[in-house]
Enzyme design. Structure first.
Site, mmCIF file in Angstrom:
data_model
loop_
_atom_site.group_PDB
_atom_site.id
_atom_site.type_symbol
_atom_site.label_atom_id
_atom_site.label_comp_id
_atom_site.label_asym_id
_atom_site.label_seq_id
_atom_site.Cartn_x
_atom_site.Cartn_y
_atom_site.Cartn_z
ATOM 1 N N ARG A 258 12.034 -9.713 19.601
ATOM 2 C CA ARG A 258 12.005 -11.071 19.049
ATOM 3 C C ARG A 258 11.860 -12.031 20.219
ATOM 4 O O ARG A 258 12.806 -12.216 20.984
ATOM 5 C CB ARG A 258 13.295 -11.313 18.259
ATOM 6 C CG ARG A 258 13.650 -12.756 18.068
ATOM 7 C CD ARG A 258 14.680 -12.973 16.992
ATOM 8 N NE ARG A 258 16.008 -12.442 17.257
ATOM 9 C CZ ARG A 258 16.874 -12.941 18.146
ATOM 10 N NH1 ARG A 258 16.546 -13.948 18.906
ATOM 11 N NH2 ARG A 258 18.069 -12.403 18.279
ATOM 12 N N HIS A 262 16.929 -16.147 16.986
ATOM 13 C CA HIS A 262 17.254 -15.443 15.743
ATOM 14 C C HIS A 262 16.865 -16.322 14.550
ATOM 15 O O HIS A 262 16.148 -15.906 13.653
ATOM 16 C CB HIS A 262 18.745 -15.114 15.702
ATOM 17 C CG HIS A 262 19.203 -14.636 14.363
ATOM 18 N ND1 HIS A 262 18.870 -13.402 13.869
ATOM 19 C CD2 HIS A 262 19.939 -15.243 13.398
ATOM 20 C CE1 HIS A 262 19.388 -13.260 12.655
ATOM 21 N NE2 HIS A 262 20.036 -14.364 12.353
ATOM 22 N N TYR A 271 22.621 -15.577 25.347
ATOM 23 C CA TYR A 271 22.961 -14.152 25.329
ATOM 24 C C TYR A 271 21.883 -13.233 25.909
ATOM 25 O O TYR A 271 21.991 -12.025 25.814
ATOM 26 C CB TYR A 271 23.338 -13.702 23.904
ATOM 27 C CG TYR A 271 22.311 -14.027 22.824
ATOM 28 C CD1 TYR A 271 21.182 -13.224 22.641
ATOM 29 C CD2 TYR A 271 22.477 -15.124 21.986
ATOM 30 C CE1 TYR A 271 20.253 -13.514 21.653
ATOM 31 C CE2 TYR A 271 21.548 -15.430 20.997
ATOM 32 C CZ TYR A 271 20.439 -14.619 20.833
ATOM 33 O OH TYR A 271 19.518 -14.906 19.858
HETATM 34 C C1 LIG Z 1 25.806 -8.244 4.866
HETATM 35 C C2 LIG Z 1 25.554 -9.340 5.855
HETATM 36 N N1 LIG Z 1 26.357 -9.461 6.925
HETATM 37 C C3 LIG Z 1 26.130 -10.436 7.842
HETATM 38 C C4 LIG Z 1 25.093 -11.313 7.676
HETATM 39 C C5 LIG Z 1 24.833 -12.399 8.721
HETATM 40 N N2 LIG Z 1 23.616 -12.065 9.460
HETATM 41 C C6 LIG Z 1 22.457 -12.680 9.204
HETATM 42 S S1 LIG Z 1 21.212 -12.094 10.140
HETATM 43 C C7 LIG Z 1 22.226 -11.008 10.925
HETATM 44 C C8 LIG Z 1 21.701 -10.094 11.991
HETATM 45 C C9 LIG Z 1 20.642 -9.189 11.487
HETATM 46 O O1 LIG Z 1 20.112 -8.465 12.554
HETATM 47 P P1 LIG Z 1 18.976 -7.414 12.350
HETATM 48 O O2 LIG Z 1 19.287 -6.528 11.198
HETATM 49 O O3 LIG Z 1 18.750 -6.753 13.659
HETATM 50 O O4 LIG Z 1 17.707 -8.274 11.925
HETATM 51 P P2 LIG Z 1 17.000 -9.482 12.692
HETATM 52 O O5 LIG Z 1 17.732 -10.728 12.297
HETATM 53 O O6 LIG Z 1 17.071 -9.218 14.154
HETATM 54 O O7 LIG Z 1 15.610 -9.492 12.185
HETATM 55 C C10 LIG Z 1 23.525 -11.119 10.448
HETATM 56 C C11 LIG Z 1 24.661 -10.324 10.938
HETATM 57 C C12 LIG Z 1 24.292 -11.168 6.524
HETATM 58 N N3 LIG Z 1 23.243 -11.965 6.301
HETATM 59 N N4 LIG Z 1 24.523 -10.170 5.643
#
Ligand SMILES: Cc1ncc(C[n+]2csc(CCOP(=O)(O)OP(=O)(O)O)c2C)c(N)n1
Length: 361
Positions: A258, A262, A271
């Site tokens: 990425r 985020h 970070y």
């Molecule tokens: C069940 C749940 N827990 C926490 C969150 C908060 N949250 C939103 S995005 C994220 C990180 C997701 O990371 P990843 O799966 O690597 O996908 P990326 O955002 O990097 O595309 C989190 C923890 C959420 N949306 N749903």
């Protein structure tokens, strides 16, 4: 078979085109016409232009929170390009390029990020579920769709997307296990962009690859260079063919990065180091596909510049139309899911209205 040749437990990753756009494994290059490659590249360009514009608009206060895709275009476009119209695409929330390939309009996508529920209302022939914010929950929906196709005796395939962070969630393991047991026609596609918000991939799991999580489920798994359009396409093509032939699921880990934040709500400089970003900028999927096309005599730097300008202008024009729809209505959030709003939602809606009016705390 690619999943036999590239063993994630041995750290083997499929790459067909290197970071300079050179074909390093010609025998594995998917059978795509020059026109098709150019077409896919243009979707990658549109994805980036739409992303760039969305960020600018968000900073101007005209768009809500937005999740950027920059750096992940090959993983998104290359994976969805394999699907046929009747296949299903089940998104997480960071697959803009894939949605465009599947036939979702940029207008719908911008409407969604503008907070308008109609942004999730796709035409009947566009087989994509709405964006899913609860991480990894969508993989069980993908599995359900795949099982439905199987039970109906249809040979449609479902692809479900998830991020590296999502692989730590129970739904991920449950979906893989069930899919393996019932030989579901589903492809689980991980966009490993190295971060789950601020959590680095290295601390997300002790496993050295995410693709190896397929081993415990007894299904094929492969890690691919996610910034290589051809590698992504080849791996997904094999997985989709396997699923369509009734031979069950596959797990694919697209190793990508990425390049942006985020979402528009975070600051990645808190970070991660700039040096790391520079390394990945050199592996930019758009840069390498462009270099490939130019070397083949199919494209030029001038054409590229003009195309980017055209797409950025187009993105702005689409957004202006979205803005004309006005502020999203609060009531829509409550009434969108059900044909008739159920009692409990009516109560919640009333309570929320009163809260906004300052009548309840
Ligand atoms: C069940 C749940 N827990 C926490 C969150 C908060 N949250 C939103 S995005 C994220 C990180 C997701 O990371 P990843 O799966 O690597 O996908 P990326 O955002 O990097 O595309 C989190 C923890 C959420 N949306 N749903």
């Amino acid at each position: 078979m690619l999943t036999k040749r590239f063993d994630p437990l041995k750290g083997e990753m499929l790459q067909i085109m290197d970071a300079e756009g050179r074909i390093v494994a010609p025998e594995l290059k998917p059978d795509l016409s020059d026109e098709r490659v150019l077409e896919l590249y243009k979707v990658m360009l549109l994805t980036r232009a739409a992303d760039t514009k969305a960020l600018q608009l968000q900073r101007q206060g005209r768009m809500l929170t937005y999740a950027p895709n920059t750096g992940q275009e090959a993983a998104q476009v290359g994976s969805a390009a394999v699907l046929r119209e009747t296949d299903w695409l089940v998104p997480a929330f960071r697959e803009l390029g894939a949605w465009l390939v599947k036939g979702v309009s940029l207008e719908h996508i911008y409407l969604y990020w503008y907070g308008n529920e109609w942004g999730s209302h796709f035409p009947e022939n566009v087989r994509m579920l709405p964006i899913s914010i609860p991480i990894a929950s969508q993989l069980n929906h993908a599995l359900g769709l795949a099982m439905a196709s199987k039970l109906k005796g249809e040979d449609d395939v479902t692809i479900g997307y998830v991020g590296d962070g999502g692989t730590s969630i129970g739904d991920f393991s449950e979906a893989l296990n069930f899919a393996g047991v019932f030989s579901a026609p589903v492809v689980f596609f991980i966009q490993n962009n190295q971060y789950a918000i601020s959590v680095k991939r290295a601390v997300q799991t002790k496993a050295s690859t995410l693709a190896q999580k397929a081993v415990a489920a007894g299904i094929p798994g492969i890690q691919v260079d996610g910034n290589d359009l051809f590698a992504v396409y080849a791996a997904v093509e094999e997985a989709v063919n396997r699923a369509r032939a009734g031979e069950g699921p596959t797990l694919i880990e697209a190793y990508t990065y990425r390049l942006g934040a985020h979402t528009t709500s975070d600051d990645p400089t808190k970070y991660r180091e700039d040096d790391e970003v520079l390394v990945w900028q050199a592996r930019d999927p758009i840069k390498r596909t462009k270099e490939y096309l130019i070397a083949q005599g199919l494209w030029s730097a001038e054409q590229d510049e003009a195309q980017v300008a055209e797409y950025e202008a187009y993105a702005l024009e689409v957004f202006r139309k979205v803005e004309e729809t006005g502020e999203p209505q609060l009531e829509d959030f409550f009434k969108y899911t059900y044909r008739d709003m159920p009692e409990h939602l009516k109560e919640q809606y009333q309570e929320y209205v009163q809260y906004l009016e300052g009548k309840v705390k």
